[in-house]
Write an enzyme that holds these catalytic residues in place. Structure first.
Site, PDB file in Angstrom:
ATOM      1  N   GLY A  10       3.830  -6.656  -4.388  1.00  0.00           N
ATOM      2  CA  GLY A  10       2.614  -4.923  -4.352  1.00  0.00           C
ATOM      3  C   GLY A  10       3.929  -4.236  -3.698  1.00  0.00           C
ATOM      4  O   GLY A  10       5.190  -3.695  -3.075  1.00  0.00           O
ATOM      5  N   GLY A  12       3.259  -0.407  -4.791  1.00  0.00           N
ATOM      6  CA  GLY A  12       1.983   1.052  -4.788  1.00  0.00           C
ATOM      7  C   GLY A  12       3.234   1.769  -4.238  1.00  0.00           C
ATOM      8  O   GLY A  12       4.600   1.891  -3.710  1.00  0.00           O
ATOM      9  N   ILE A  14       2.822   1.388  -0.090  1.00  0.00           N
ATOM     10  CA  ILE A  14       4.129   1.243   0.284  1.00  0.00           C
ATOM     11  C   ILE A  14       4.961   0.743  -0.277  1.00  0.00           C
ATOM     12  O   ILE A  14       6.644   0.969   0.379  1.00  0.00           O
ATOM     13  CB  ILE A  14       3.221   0.505   1.786  1.00  0.00           C
ATOM     14  CG1 ILE A  14       2.074   1.496   2.394  1.00  0.00           C
ATOM     15  CG2 ILE A  14       4.443  -0.494   2.381  1.00  0.00           C
ATOM     16  CD1 ILE A  14       1.402   0.536   3.108  1.00  0.00           C
ATOM     17  N   ARG A  83      -6.984   1.708   1.404  1.00  0.00           N
ATOM     18  CA  ARG A  83      -8.475   1.935   2.213  1.00  0.00           C
ATOM     19  C   ARG A  83      -8.815   3.367   0.782  1.00  0.00           C
ATOM     20  O   ARG A  83      -8.374   4.198   1.033  1.00  0.00           O
ATOM     21  CB  ARG A  83      -8.647   2.385   2.993  1.00  0.00           C
ATOM     22  CG  ARG A  83      -9.385   1.451   3.989  1.00  0.00           C
ATOM     23  CD  ARG A  83     -10.235   1.825   5.643  1.00  0.00           C
ATOM     24  NE  ARG A  83      -8.961   2.238   6.329  1.00  0.00           N
ATOM     25  CZ  ARG A  83      -8.713   2.889   7.370  1.00  0.00           C
ATOM     26  NH1 ARG A  83      -9.989   2.637   7.767  1.00  0.00           N
ATOM     27  NH2 ARG A  83      -7.702   3.329   7.576  1.00  0.00           N
ATOM     28  N   ASN A  96      -9.160  -8.270  -0.982  1.00  0.00           N
ATOM     29  CA  ASN A  96      -7.538  -8.487  -0.390  1.00  0.00           C
ATOM     30  C   ASN A  96      -7.078 -10.144  -0.171  1.00  0.00           C
ATOM     31  O   ASN A  96      -6.256 -10.399  -0.368  1.00  0.00           O
ATOM     32  CB  ASN A  96      -7.220  -8.173   1.135  1.00  0.00           C
ATOM     33  CG  ASN A  96      -7.158  -6.237  -0.157  1.00  0.00           C
ATOM     34  OD1 ASN A  96      -6.887  -6.062  -1.748  1.00  0.00           O
ATOM     35  ND2 ASN A  96      -6.499  -5.274   0.690  1.00  0.00           N
ATOM     36  N   THR A 120      -0.859  -5.591   4.404  1.00  0.00           N
ATOM     37  CA  THR A 120      -2.185  -5.395   3.649  1.00  0.00           C
ATOM     38  C   THR A 120      -3.625  -5.894   4.728  1.00  0.00           C
ATOM     39  O   THR A 120      -3.669  -6.582   5.332  1.00  0.00           O
ATOM     40  CB  THR A 120      -2.476  -6.380   2.753  1.00  0.00           C
ATOM     41  OG1 THR A 120      -1.415  -6.148   1.591  1.00  0.00           O
ATOM     42  CG2 THR A 120      -3.469  -6.393   1.751  1.00  0.00           C
ATOM     43  N   ASN A 121      -4.017  -4.691   4.603  1.00  0.00           N
ATOM     44  CA  ASN A 121      -5.431  -4.998   5.769  1.00  0.00           C
ATOM     45  C   ASN A 121      -6.842  -5.694   4.474  1.00  0.00           C
ATOM     46  O   ASN A 121      -6.514  -5.614   3.751  1.00  0.00           O
ATOM     47  CB  ASN A 121      -6.179  -3.236   5.758  1.00  0.00           C
ATOM     48  CG  ASN A 121      -5.172  -2.589   7.183  1.00  0.00           C
ATOM     49  OD1 ASN A 121      -5.036  -3.281   7.683  1.00  0.00           O
ATOM     50  ND2 ASN A 121      -5.337  -0.820   6.295  1.00  0.00           N
ATOM     51  N   HIS A 176      -5.223  -4.296  15.057  1.00  0.00           N
ATOM     52  CA  HIS A 176      -4.743  -2.992  14.150  1.00  0.00           C
ATOM     53  C   HIS A 176      -5.816  -2.207  14.277  1.00  0.00           C
ATOM     54  O   HIS A 176      -7.358  -1.888  14.033  1.00  0.00           O
ATOM     55  CB  HIS A 176      -4.664  -2.956  12.649  1.00  0.00           C
ATOM     56  CG  HIS A 176      -3.836  -1.416  11.982  1.00  0.00           C
ATOM     57  ND1 HIS A 176      -3.271  -0.742  12.874  1.00  0.00           N
ATOM     58  CD2 HIS A 176      -4.182  -1.513  10.800  1.00  0.00           C
ATOM     59  CE1 HIS A 176      -2.628  -0.280  11.851  1.00  0.00           C
ATOM     60  NE2 HIS A 176      -3.354  -0.331  10.900  1.00  0.00           N
TER      61      HIS A 176
HETATM   62  O1  TXD Z   1      -0.659  -0.621   9.280  1.00  0.00           O
HETATM   63  C1  TXD Z   1      -0.946  -1.777   8.580  1.00  0.00           C
HETATM   64  N1  TXD Z   1      -1.390  -3.149   8.697  1.00  0.00           N
HETATM   65  C2  TXD Z   1      -0.948  -0.357   7.278  1.00  0.00           C
HETATM   66  C3  TXD Z   1      -1.962  -1.492   6.019  1.00  0.00           C
HETATM   67  C4  TXD Z   1      -1.457   0.574   6.869  1.00  0.00           C
HETATM   68  C5  TXD Z   1      -1.287   1.073   5.526  1.00  0.00           C
HETATM   69  C6  TXD Z   1      -1.990   0.926   4.829  1.00  0.00           C
HETATM   70  N2  TXD Z   1      -2.195  -0.379   4.838  1.00  0.00           N
HETATM   71  C7  TXD Z   1      -2.732  -1.553   3.656  1.00  0.00           C
HETATM   72  O2  TXD Z   1      -1.578  -1.613   2.880  1.00  0.00           O
HETATM   73  C8  TXD Z   1      -3.763  -0.644   2.686  1.00  0.00           C
HETATM   74  O3  TXD Z   1      -4.413  -0.774   3.149  1.00  0.00           O
HETATM   75  C9  TXD Z   1      -3.598  -1.464   1.615  1.00  0.00           C
HETATM   76  O4  TXD Z   1      -4.249  -2.990   2.011  1.00  0.00           O
HETATM   77  C10 TXD Z   1      -1.563  -2.448   2.164  1.00  0.00           C
HETATM   78  C11 TXD Z   1      -0.855  -1.520   0.718  1.00  0.00           C
HETATM   79  O5  TXD Z   1      -0.868  -0.245   0.883  1.00  0.00           O
HETATM   80  P1  TXD Z   1      -0.651   0.844  -0.106  1.00  0.00           P
HETATM   81  O6  TXD Z   1      -1.317   2.353   0.379  1.00  0.00           O
HETATM   82  O7  TXD Z   1       1.394   0.738  -0.863  1.00  0.00           O
HETATM   83  O8  TXD Z   1      -1.757   0.291  -1.366  1.00  0.00           O
HETATM   84  P2  TXD Z   1      -1.270   0.315  -3.081  1.00  0.00           P
HETATM   85  O9  TXD Z   1      -0.459   2.080  -4.010  1.00  0.00           O
HETATM   86  O10 TXD Z   1      -2.463   0.607  -4.220  1.00  0.00           O
HETATM   87  O11 TXD Z   1      -0.423  -0.522  -3.554  1.00  0.00           O
HETATM   88  C12 TXD Z   1      -0.715  -1.759  -3.586  1.00  0.00           C
HETATM   89  C13 TXD Z   1      -0.420  -2.301  -4.793  1.00  0.00           C
HETATM   90  C14 TXD Z   1      -0.691  -1.952  -5.929  1.00  0.00           C
HETATM   91  O12 TXD Z   1       0.642  -1.604  -6.493  1.00  0.00           O
HETATM   92  C15 TXD Z   1      -1.292  -3.050  -7.130  1.00  0.00           C
HETATM   93  O13 TXD Z   1      -0.822  -2.449  -8.360  1.00  0.00           O
HETATM   94  C16 TXD Z   1      -0.537  -4.177  -6.648  1.00  0.00           C
HETATM   95  O14 TXD Z   1      -0.758  -3.705  -4.525  1.00  0.00           O
HETATM   96  N3  TXD Z   1      -1.576  -5.476  -6.318  1.00  0.00           N
HETATM   97  C17 TXD Z   1      -0.873  -6.924  -6.692  1.00  0.00           C
HETATM   98  N4  TXD Z   1       0.148  -7.334  -6.197  1.00  0.00           N
HETATM   99  C18 TXD Z   1       0.857  -8.271  -6.718  1.00  0.00           C
HETATM  100  N5  TXD Z   1      -0.532  -9.088  -6.989  1.00  0.00           N
HETATM  101  C19 TXD Z   1      -1.469  -9.107  -6.643  1.00  0.00           C
HETATM  102  N6  TXD Z   1      -2.503  -9.826  -7.144  1.00  0.00           N
HETATM  103  C20 TXD Z   1      -2.292  -7.264  -6.847  1.00  0.00           C
HETATM  104  N7  TXD Z   1      -3.390  -6.735  -6.462  1.00  0.00           N
HETATM  105  C21 TXD Z   1      -2.955  -5.495  -6.733  1.00  0.00           C
END
Ligand code: TXD
Length: 319
Positions: A10, A12, A14, A83, A96, A120-121, A176
């Site tokens: 991932g 994105g 984070i 989210r 997810n 991931t959430n 969480h």
């Molecule tokens: O405390 C905690 N655990 C958290 C969790 C605090 C804040 C955010 N939290 C969760 O982290 C949030 O709810 C998300 O589920 C994750 C990732 O957050 P982020 O802000 O980095 O999300 P992005 O910017 O959308 O990045 C997710 C990336 C994006 O680039 C997608 O293209 C990619 O995930 N993605 C994938 N990568 C690989 N394989 C698959 N299948 C896939 N699907 C989407």
């Protein structure tokens, strides 16, 4: 000694922040993976181009192929959908969970010896599913939430007391977010527990309750402000602290979503508890006795996590 290899599944908000922090701290070489083409490659190249200015040595490879994570020492998983305003963490579950199935298979095939940190959430359910999908040892699959929740709590307390964040410690348990259990009697300023600070007139019970609530709602507060996406600086810093404790065998005491097999009366669930993280992964789970009020909050938290895991099993009966 060869550099450690850290795979970010991932890339994105984070994921990119993780890569940058890992570079700045020289924790190892980074592989950014994502299904989106160009994003991991572009972020990797951009960060690499900052390294001469910052003065760190590390390789940054962007990829859309799982083979590139081969033999990673640490995998940090943020893949999935974040989210959006008005969306609960649980709404994310169905989408997810499918992502965790793919990620679990990729890690199992290419990096079965890695220490895996899931972000991931909805966190407590996703890390549980990821451990099952990947089949990696339970000591080597953990979830990041407690470090972030306690960091938010520490920050708000430091602000209230007008003291350095460094001198504030916080102890949180449970799932969480909404059901997080802050243990105020184990949270301190330079060793002085919060209930004593109330007695000393540093703050009031009401103010403390408000801070606890703000901590629980910490993620939602940021989502509301950003409008699109969720927090990423503090979540990334928190996961890096966990990775560093593992890679440098620091044996830090960190609250993590860890697999419980009877501790706190909980079996086969991931719940936030204090752990010791060292080169053996989760080397110890610290079990303290809870008073009645704390136990009640903890039970509520465990019930919420159980509900999420049951929902996962309904969607994916192979779990
Ligand atoms: O405390 C905690 N655990 C958290 C969790 C605090 C804040 C955010 N939290 C969760 O982290 C949030 O709810 C998300 O589920 C994750 C990732 O957050 P982020 O802000 O980095 O999300 P992005 O910017 O959308 O990045 C997710 C990336 C994006 O680039 C997608 O293209 C990619 O995930 N993605 C994938 N990568 C690989 N394989 C698959 N299948 C896939 N699907 C989407």
């Amino acid at each position: 000694m060869a550099r450690s290899k850290i795979a970010l599944i991932g890339s994105g908000m984070i994921g990119g922040t993780l890569a940058h922090l890992i570079g700045l701290k020289e924790l190892g070489d980074v592989v950014l993976f994502d299904i989106a083409e160009g994003i991991p490659q572009g972020k990797g190249l951009d960060i690499a181009q900052s390294s001469p200015v910052e003065g760190f040595d590390a390789n940054f490879a962007g990829t859309n192929e799982y083979a590139a994570i081969k033999d990673a020492d640490v995998c940090i998983v943020t893949a999935g959908v974040p989210r959006k305003p008005g969306m609960s963490r649980d709404d994310l579950l169905g989408i997810n969970l499918k992502v965790m199935e793919q990620v679990g298979a990729g890690i199992k095939k290419y990096a079965p010896k890695a220490f895996v940190i899931c972000i991931t959430n909805p966190l407590d359910a996703m890390v549980w599913a990821l451990q099952k999908f990947s089949g990696l040892p339970k000591t080597h699959v953990v979830g990041m939430a407690g470090v972030l929740d306690s960091s938010r709590f520490r920050y708000f307390l430091a602000e209230e007391f007008k003291v350095s964040v460094e001198d504030v410690t916080a102890f949180v348990l449970g799932g969480h977010g909404d059901t997080m259990v802050p243990l105020t009697r184990y949270s301190t300023v330079a060793g002085i527990p919060l209930p004593d600070l109330v007695k000393m007139g540093w703050t009031s019970k009401e103010k403390l309750d408000k801070i606890v609530q703000r901590t629980r709602d910490g993620g939602a507060e940021i989502v509301g402000l950003l409008k699109s996406g969720s927090a990423y600086y503090a979540p990334a810093a928190s996961a890096v602290a966990m990775a560093e404790s593992y890679l440098r065998d620091k044996k830090r005491v960190l609250p993590c979503a860890a697999h419980l097999s009877g501790q706190y009366g909980v079996k086969d669930l991931y719940v936030g508890v204090p752990t010791v993280i060292g080169d053996g992964g989760v080397e110890r789970i610290i079990e303290i006795s809870l008073n009645k009020a704390e136990q009640k909050m903890f039970d509520k938290s465990v019930a919420a996590v159980t509900g999420l895991c049951e929902a996962c099993m309904n969607i994916a009966p192979n779990l």
